[in-house]
Write a protein that holds these residues in place. Structure first.
Motif, PDB file in Angstrom:
ATOM      1  N   LEU A 141      -3.797 -32.652  -8.845  1.00  0.00           N
ATOM      2  CA  LEU A 141      -2.782 -31.959  -8.562  1.00  0.00           C
ATOM      3  C   LEU A 141      -1.183 -32.356  -9.400  1.00  0.00           C
ATOM      4  O   LEU A 141      -0.504 -31.698  -9.973  1.00  0.00           O
ATOM      5  CB  LEU A 141      -2.210 -31.521  -7.227  1.00  0.00           C
ATOM      6  CG  LEU A 141      -3.184 -30.631  -6.446  1.00  0.00           C
ATOM      7  CD1 LEU A 141      -2.829 -30.560  -5.022  1.00  0.00           C
ATOM      8  CD2 LEU A 141      -2.834 -29.209  -6.953  1.00  0.00           C
ATOM      9  N   ALA A 142      -1.168 -33.614  -9.026  1.00  0.00           N
ATOM     10  CA  ALA A 142       0.119 -34.220 -10.120  1.00  0.00           C
ATOM     11  C   ALA A 142       0.029 -34.010 -11.689  1.00  0.00           C
ATOM     12  O   ALA A 142       1.216 -33.654 -11.918  1.00  0.00           O
ATOM     13  CB  ALA A 142       0.131 -35.828  -9.738  1.00  0.00           C
ATOM     14  N   GLU A 143      -1.377 -34.090 -12.004  1.00  0.00           N
ATOM     15  CA  GLU A 143      -1.369 -33.656 -13.527  1.00  0.00           C
ATOM     16  C   GLU A 143      -1.185 -32.269 -13.657  1.00  0.00           C
ATOM     17  O   GLU A 143      -0.683 -31.730 -14.857  1.00  0.00           O
ATOM     18  CB  GLU A 143      -2.731 -34.031 -13.869  1.00  0.00           C
ATOM     19  CG  GLU A 143      -3.060 -35.481 -13.755  1.00  0.00           C
ATOM     20  CD  GLU A 143      -4.441 -35.982 -14.283  1.00  0.00           C
ATOM     21  OE1 GLU A 143      -4.784 -36.977 -14.815  1.00  0.00           O
ATOM     22  OE2 GLU A 143      -5.336 -35.276 -13.939  1.00  0.00           O
TER      23      GLU A 143
ATOM     24  N   GLU B  42      13.825 -29.923 -13.383  1.00  0.00           N
ATOM     25  CA  GLU B  42      14.999 -28.838 -12.951  1.00  0.00           C
ATOM     26  C   GLU B  42      14.237 -27.581 -12.696  1.00  0.00           C
ATOM     27  O   GLU B  42      13.679 -26.872 -13.917  1.00  0.00           O
ATOM     28  CB  GLU B  42      15.940 -28.856 -14.321  1.00  0.00           C
ATOM     29  CG  GLU B  42      16.647 -30.037 -14.546  1.00  0.00           C
ATOM     30  CD  GLU B  42      17.722 -30.468 -13.559  1.00  0.00           C
ATOM     31  OE1 GLU B  42      18.010 -29.558 -12.942  1.00  0.00           O
ATOM     32  OE2 GLU B  42      18.349 -31.460 -13.665  1.00  0.00           O
ATOM     33  N   LEU B  43      14.345 -27.239 -11.531  1.00  0.00           N
ATOM     34  CA  LEU B  43      13.748 -25.809 -10.879  1.00  0.00           C
ATOM     35  C   LEU B  43      14.683 -24.763 -10.899  1.00  0.00           C
ATOM     36  O   LEU B  43      15.903 -25.006 -10.737  1.00  0.00           O
ATOM     37  CB  LEU B  43      12.933 -25.934  -9.803  1.00  0.00           C
ATOM     38  CG  LEU B  43      12.150 -27.258  -9.727  1.00  0.00           C
ATOM     39  CD1 LEU B  43      11.391 -27.286  -8.255  1.00  0.00           C
ATOM     40  CD2 LEU B  43      10.805 -27.083 -10.717  1.00  0.00           C
ATOM     41  N   PRO B  44      14.230 -23.526 -11.095  1.00  0.00           N
ATOM     42  CA  PRO B  44      15.326 -22.439 -10.965  1.00  0.00           C
ATOM     43  C   PRO B  44      15.714 -22.378  -9.366  1.00  0.00           C
ATOM     44  O   PRO B  44      14.980 -23.279  -8.428  1.00  0.00           O
ATOM     45  CB  PRO B  44      14.413 -21.268 -10.924  1.00  0.00           C
ATOM     46  CG  PRO B  44      13.391 -21.635 -12.202  1.00  0.00           C
ATOM     47  CD  PRO B  44      12.954 -23.065 -11.826  1.00  0.00           C
ATOM     48  N   ASP B  45      16.956 -21.895  -9.048  1.00  0.00           N
ATOM     49  CA  ASP B  45      17.584 -22.375  -7.594  1.00  0.00           C
ATOM     50  C   ASP B  45      16.373 -22.096  -6.789  1.00  0.00           C
ATOM     51  O   ASP B  45      15.714 -20.733  -6.535  1.00  0.00           O
ATOM     52  CB  ASP B  45      18.523 -21.388  -7.742  1.00  0.00           C
ATOM     53  CG  ASP B  45      19.526 -21.600  -6.301  1.00  0.00           C
ATOM     54  OD1 ASP B  45      19.124 -22.414  -5.607  1.00  0.00           O
ATOM     55  OD2 ASP B  45      20.553 -21.066  -6.406  1.00  0.00           O
ATOM     56  N   GLN B  46      16.215 -23.058  -5.784  1.00  0.00           N
ATOM     57  CA  GLN B  46      15.259 -22.830  -4.781  1.00  0.00           C
ATOM     58  C   GLN B  46      15.787 -22.616  -3.163  1.00  0.00           C
ATOM     59  O   GLN B  46      15.401 -22.448  -2.337  1.00  0.00           O
ATOM     60  CB  GLN B  46      14.538 -24.125  -4.715  1.00  0.00           C
ATOM     61  CG  GLN B  46      13.633 -24.652  -5.678  1.00  0.00           C
ATOM     62  CD  GLN B  46      12.408 -23.526  -5.894  1.00  0.00           C
ATOM     63  OE1 GLN B  46      11.554 -23.595  -5.028  1.00  0.00           O
ATOM     64  NE2 GLN B  46      12.553 -22.709  -7.053  1.00  0.00           N
ATOM     65  N   SER B  47      17.257 -22.634  -3.288  1.00  0.00           N
ATOM     66  CA  SER B  47      17.966 -22.419  -2.162  1.00  0.00           C
ATOM     67  C   SER B  47      17.860 -21.045  -1.215  1.00  0.00           C
ATOM     68  O   SER B  47      17.899 -20.909  -0.097  1.00  0.00           O
ATOM     69  CB  SER B  47      19.553 -22.436  -2.314  1.00  0.00           C
ATOM     70  OG  SER B  47      20.044 -21.348  -3.049  1.00  0.00           O
TER      71      SER B  47
ATOM     72  N   ALA C 212      -0.319 -20.590  -9.518  1.00  0.00           N
ATOM     73  CA  ALA C 212      -0.982 -21.601 -10.055  1.00  0.00           C
ATOM     74  C   ALA C 212      -1.049 -22.797  -8.833  1.00  0.00           C
ATOM     75  O   ALA C 212      -1.851 -23.699  -8.993  1.00  0.00           O
ATOM     76  CB  ALA C 212      -0.143 -22.599 -10.805  1.00  0.00           C
ATOM     77  N   GLY C 213      -1.099 -22.389  -7.682  1.00  0.00           N
ATOM     78  CA  GLY C 213      -1.447 -23.336  -6.547  1.00  0.00           C
ATOM     79  C   GLY C 213      -0.707 -24.516  -6.248  1.00  0.00           C
ATOM     80  O   GLY C 213      -1.186 -25.575  -5.799  1.00  0.00           O
ATOM     81  N   LEU C 214       0.675 -24.228  -6.811  1.00  0.00           N
ATOM     82  CA  LEU C 214       1.665 -25.571  -6.550  1.00  0.00           C
ATOM     83  C   LEU C 214       2.796 -25.139  -5.908  1.00  0.00           C
ATOM     84  O   LEU C 214       3.989 -26.366  -5.906  1.00  0.00           O
ATOM     85  CB  LEU C 214       1.953 -25.693  -7.958  1.00  0.00           C
ATOM     86  CG  LEU C 214       0.875 -26.278  -8.959  1.00  0.00           C
ATOM     87  CD1 LEU C 214       1.314 -26.200 -10.425  1.00  0.00           C
ATOM     88  CD2 LEU C 214       0.178 -27.414  -8.617  1.00  0.00           C
TER      89      LEU C 214
ATOM     90  N   PHE D 229       1.905 -27.583 -15.852  1.00  0.00           N
ATOM     91  CA  PHE D 229       2.658 -26.313 -15.421  1.00  0.00           C
ATOM     92  C   PHE D 229       3.981 -26.288 -16.067  1.00  0.00           C
ATOM     93  O   PHE D 229       4.594 -25.543 -16.314  1.00  0.00           O
ATOM     94  CB  PHE D 229       2.654 -26.218 -14.175  1.00  0.00           C
ATOM     95  CG  PHE D 229       3.437 -24.844 -13.361  1.00  0.00           C
ATOM     96  CD1 PHE D 229       2.719 -23.584 -13.535  1.00  0.00           C
ATOM     97  CD2 PHE D 229       4.715 -25.138 -13.197  1.00  0.00           C
ATOM     98  CE1 PHE D 229       3.796 -22.575 -13.161  1.00  0.00           C
ATOM     99  CE2 PHE D 229       5.527 -24.037 -12.722  1.00  0.00           C
ATOM    100  CZ  PHE D 229       4.852 -22.778 -12.535  1.00  0.00           C
ATOM    101  N   ALA D 230       4.990 -27.701 -15.724  1.00  0.00           N
ATOM    102  CA  ALA D 230       6.148 -27.724 -16.031  1.00  0.00           C
ATOM    103  C   ALA D 230       6.169 -27.678 -17.481  1.00  0.00           C
ATOM    104  O   ALA D 230       7.270 -27.250 -18.074  1.00  0.00           O
ATOM    105  CB  ALA D 230       6.841 -29.290 -15.431  1.00  0.00           C
ATOM    106  N   ALA D 231       5.312 -28.173 -18.306  1.00  0.00           N
ATOM    107  CA  ALA D 231       5.291 -28.359 -19.895  1.00  0.00           C
ATOM    108  C   ALA D 231       4.992 -26.842 -20.231  1.00  0.00           C
ATOM    109  O   ALA D 231       5.902 -26.427 -21.097  1.00  0.00           O
ATOM    110  CB  ALA D 231       4.186 -29.032 -20.164  1.00  0.00           C
ATOM    111  N   ALA D 232       4.321 -25.995 -19.644  1.00  0.00           N
ATOM    112  CA  ALA D 232       3.755 -24.734 -20.137  1.00  0.00           C
ATOM    113  C   ALA D 232       5.472 -23.757 -19.705  1.00  0.00           C
ATOM    114  O   ALA D 232       5.730 -22.867 -20.567  1.00  0.00           O
ATOM    115  CB  ALA D 232       2.805 -24.072 -19.381  1.00  0.00           C
TER     116      ALA D 232
END
Length: 373
Positions: free
Chosen positions: A3-5, A79-84, A47-49, A10-13
């Motif tokens: 899952l870490a990989e 850096e993720l889109p706003d999760q708040s 993506a199951g994440l 996923f982040a790269a894509a």
């Protein structure tokens, strides 16, 4: 691929940038674009994440809490889109539905809330029933297979955007206090519901007033047994306090490094402030781990959090001086100002500081109950 990989792939894509640990900006209190956040959340879920420790039946990965926490740490390296927007939905309302909801309610809402297809809000506090939640006045009167709701709620985060709300309403005599309250899951687009955003000191408007005028809801919307809403409410508030004191809270990440960036050449006074910031950050991590392990009350984690937030805001003001309010948009200054103005609200969320201290005094330290109520 573990899952870490998969997270890194996923982040790269997605083209996600790595978080800069030396960034000098606090987490903005002004929310980002909702559509962007929801679309990202759907891709993450598919993506199951998204839900590492959630039940497989509802789209979770079914992992133990420690593994899930480690994987969230990997995800938050980016850096993720706003999760708040999703905090109330995923960390507060969803756990309550999982614990107290009917199979039909769970099937309808669990996946939707975690995938970002729906948002939820809390409909607890009232103008005269904030700290003393048992004195709430919003009523639900049974009419056959329906309930008719009348009353007002306030300080409901994201209610203006939400699809469903967890509502506490009085279903018995006011004198019965918490013994006459029932919980419901109410769709926010039902006729008779009016939502009015409240403009806050930082210019944001994620708090709301919500009014109910003869709102009809089916009995299938009831969350738990009639007059047993206090048990449901305590479950929700425990989840809220736990979320507020967790390692992955979004109010402010890496506070020491962010404050350190504001003082490239600190003097003695600045070094003292930074030393305390470093100590608080270490203690916050330890406290969060103890809360997650059930070793200390979530109320302790919540009290520690709000005290830390106040310190970090004051420290930033000391380090920045007039630039705190007079910046021209340089990185960090505006968001620190926003942070300073926004953080006091956390003293109210999940129960005021006074309520938390009462819980710690009575349930942790075993002191006598306050007989004034």
């Amino acid at each position: 691929m573990d899952l870490a990989e998969r997270i890194h792939a996923f982040a790269a894509a997605e083209g996600l940038a790595r978080r800069d640990p030396d960034a000098d900006s606090a987490t903005p209190a002004t929310p980002g674009d909702l559509a962007t956040s929801m679309a990202f959340q759907r891709r993450l879920f598919d993506a199951g994440l998204a839900w590492f420790d959630g039940p497989v039946a509802f789209g979770g990965a079914g992992l133990d809490p420690a593994t899930a926490d480690a994987l969230r740490g990997v995800l938050y390296e980016y850096e993720l889109p706003d999760q708040s927007y999703f905090t109330v939905s995923r960390r507060i309302v969803a756990p309550t539905i999982l614990a107290h909801g009917s199979p039909e309610q769970q099937q309808r809402w669990m996946r939707a809330l975690w995938r970002g297809d729906a948002l939820a809000c809390q409909l607890f506090s009232e103008p005269e029933a904030g700290s003393d939640l048992a004195s709430l006045r919003c009523t639900a009167v049974r009419d056959g297979d329906e309930w008719v709701v009348n009353g007002q709620k306030v300080w409901s985060s994201w209610a203006h955007l939400s699809d469903v709300g967890e509502l506490l309403a009085r279903t018995g005599a006011p004198a019965d206090r918490h013994r006459a309250i029932t919980a419901f899951l109410i769709e926010m687009d039902r006729p008779g519901i009016t939502v009015r955003p409240i403009r806050q000191i930082n210019g944001d408007s994620h708090f709301n007033e919500v009014f109910f005028d003869d709102v009809r809801i089916p009995d299938s919307a009831r969350l738990g047994a009639v007059d047993q809403g206090w048990t449901v409410a305590m479950s929700t508030l425990t989840s809220e306090r736990t979320a507020m004191g967790s390692r992955d809270k979004t109010y402010l990440s890496r506070p020491y490094r962010r404050l350190r960036a504001l003082a490239p050449e600190p003097g003695d006074a600045e070094r003292e402030l930074l030393a305390e910031a470093w100590i608080r950050e270490q203690l916050a991590g330890v406290t969060a781990d103890r809360v997650a392990a059930g070793a200390v009350s979530p109320s302790i984690g919540k009290l520690a959090l709000v005290d830390d937030l106040g310190f970090y805001g004051r420290a930033a003001a000391r380090l920045l001086g007039p630039d705190m309010v007079a910046d021209a948009g340089a990185p960090g200054f505006g968001t620190w100002s926003d942070f300073l103005l926004s953080s006091p609200a956390q003293r109210i969320a999940g129960g005021t500081d006074q309520i938390q201290r009462g819980i710690v005094a009575e349930r942790v330290l075993g002191l006598p109950r306050d007989t004034r109520h």
